[in-house]
Structures are given as C-alpha cells and as structure tokens.
Design an enzyme around this catalytic site. Sequence first.
Site: not given
Ligand code: AR6
Length: 168
Positions: A123, A33, A121, A23, A31, A125
């Site tokens: 997850g 991050d 984005s 973010n 997630g 987002y």
């Molecule tokens: N390896 C690969 N993919 C993953 C993993 C992992 N270890 N963990 C989750 N995913 P998100 P966003 C997938 O929410 O939507 C955070 O709090 C997950 O299933 O991680 O861009 C940041 O700080 C999904 O398909 O990212 C921001 O505030 C994908 O990664 C916000 O979330 C992205 O999900 C960003 O949201």
Amino acid sequence: MDIRLVQGDITEQHVDVVVNAANSSLLGGGGVDGAIHRRGGPAILAQCRELRGSRLPDGLPAGQAVATTAGDLPAGWVVHTVGPVHSTREDRSAVLASAYRESLRVAEELGATTVAFPAVSAGVYGWPIDDAARIALETVRAHDAHSVQEVRFVLFNQAAYDAFAARL
Ligand code: AR6
C-alpha cells in the site's frame, strides 16, 4: 498448513493472529494499521507504547515482528510487522520475506493455529502487488509449521486478490 485467500477487511477476521503492516514507530498510521487501531481500540496502542518504553526504544526495525493484544478485534493477538518501503534502486525483497517469516515465528511462539496477513508493503510502501504476492506466498509456503494450520491472506481489493490468486 493451508493457505487461503479472501477478499475483505482483516479487522473482521476471526483468527488467532492478525498481522499488522505497521511502521517502525508502532504508534499507528494509515492503511491497514489505521483500521486495526480503529477497530481494535486503545488497548493495542497502549501496549505498543509500553513496548516503545521497554524492549523497543528505537521502534521495530523493518523485517521484524512483535505481538500485542488484539483489543476489541475478534482475534487473539495482533502481530505487528514492518515491511520495507519499495525501492527501484535497491532490492529489499529479503526484508519483505523476513517480515512474513518473523510474523510466523511470533505466531508459532503464541501457539496460534490461524494467522491472517494483509499484503505487507503493497500500500503506502509502494511494493508492486504482483511481486508482493510472489514474495508473500513463497515465504509462507517455505514455513515449517508447528501450531499454525492456516494462513489466510486477506486482500482488500480485487486487484490484490487477483495477484495472489494468480500466484497460488
Ligand atoms: N484489511 C486488509 N487489507 C487492507 C486493509 C484492511 N482493513 N486496509 C488496507 N489494506 P498499507 P504498507 C491493504 O498501506 O504498504 C501505514 O500508514 C492495502 O490495500 O496498509 O505496508 C503504516 O503505519 C494494501 O494492499 O501498508 C505504515 O506507515 C495492504 O493492505 C505504512 O502504512 C498494505 O497497505 C505501511 O505501508
């Protein structure tokens, strides 16, 4: 340049660059991050804080990318990017495409050969996974590669893997 899909955890990938779906604060979150900061250790957050104190006082805008150490991850660098929050009222596809393009630009600057991306984005987002896969693959396919030889999408669950596989 090859595009590969794997189902798994991006923090376990032996690649030159792991892309983080961060973010704008760059100070961590949930997630992917959260997983990257947990597995990569405090060196990543320390460099993010340094960036906030120097080049990026207001944080990293959506659609841009910046590199840090990968800390204890089995990777060379983490490239942090910020995807847009999905909206039904406004088309933010160009910002999502920019997040991939800018991440690849930074990876090229680093001379990276292998780059692993999560589904940015898709997850917290809220971006629908089919559309997220379309934008990710179209943008990466259009990349004019220099050092980068492999882009690996690391999809955390079966639904995400299937969405990317259907588009590849
Ligand atoms: N390896 C690969 N993919 C993953 C993993 C992992 N270890 N963990 C989750 N995913 P998100 P966003 C997938 O929410 O939507 C955070 O709090 C997950 O299933 O991680 O861009 C940041 O700080 C999904 O398909 O990212 C921001 O505030 C994908 O990664 C916000 O979330 C992205 O999900 C960003 O949201």
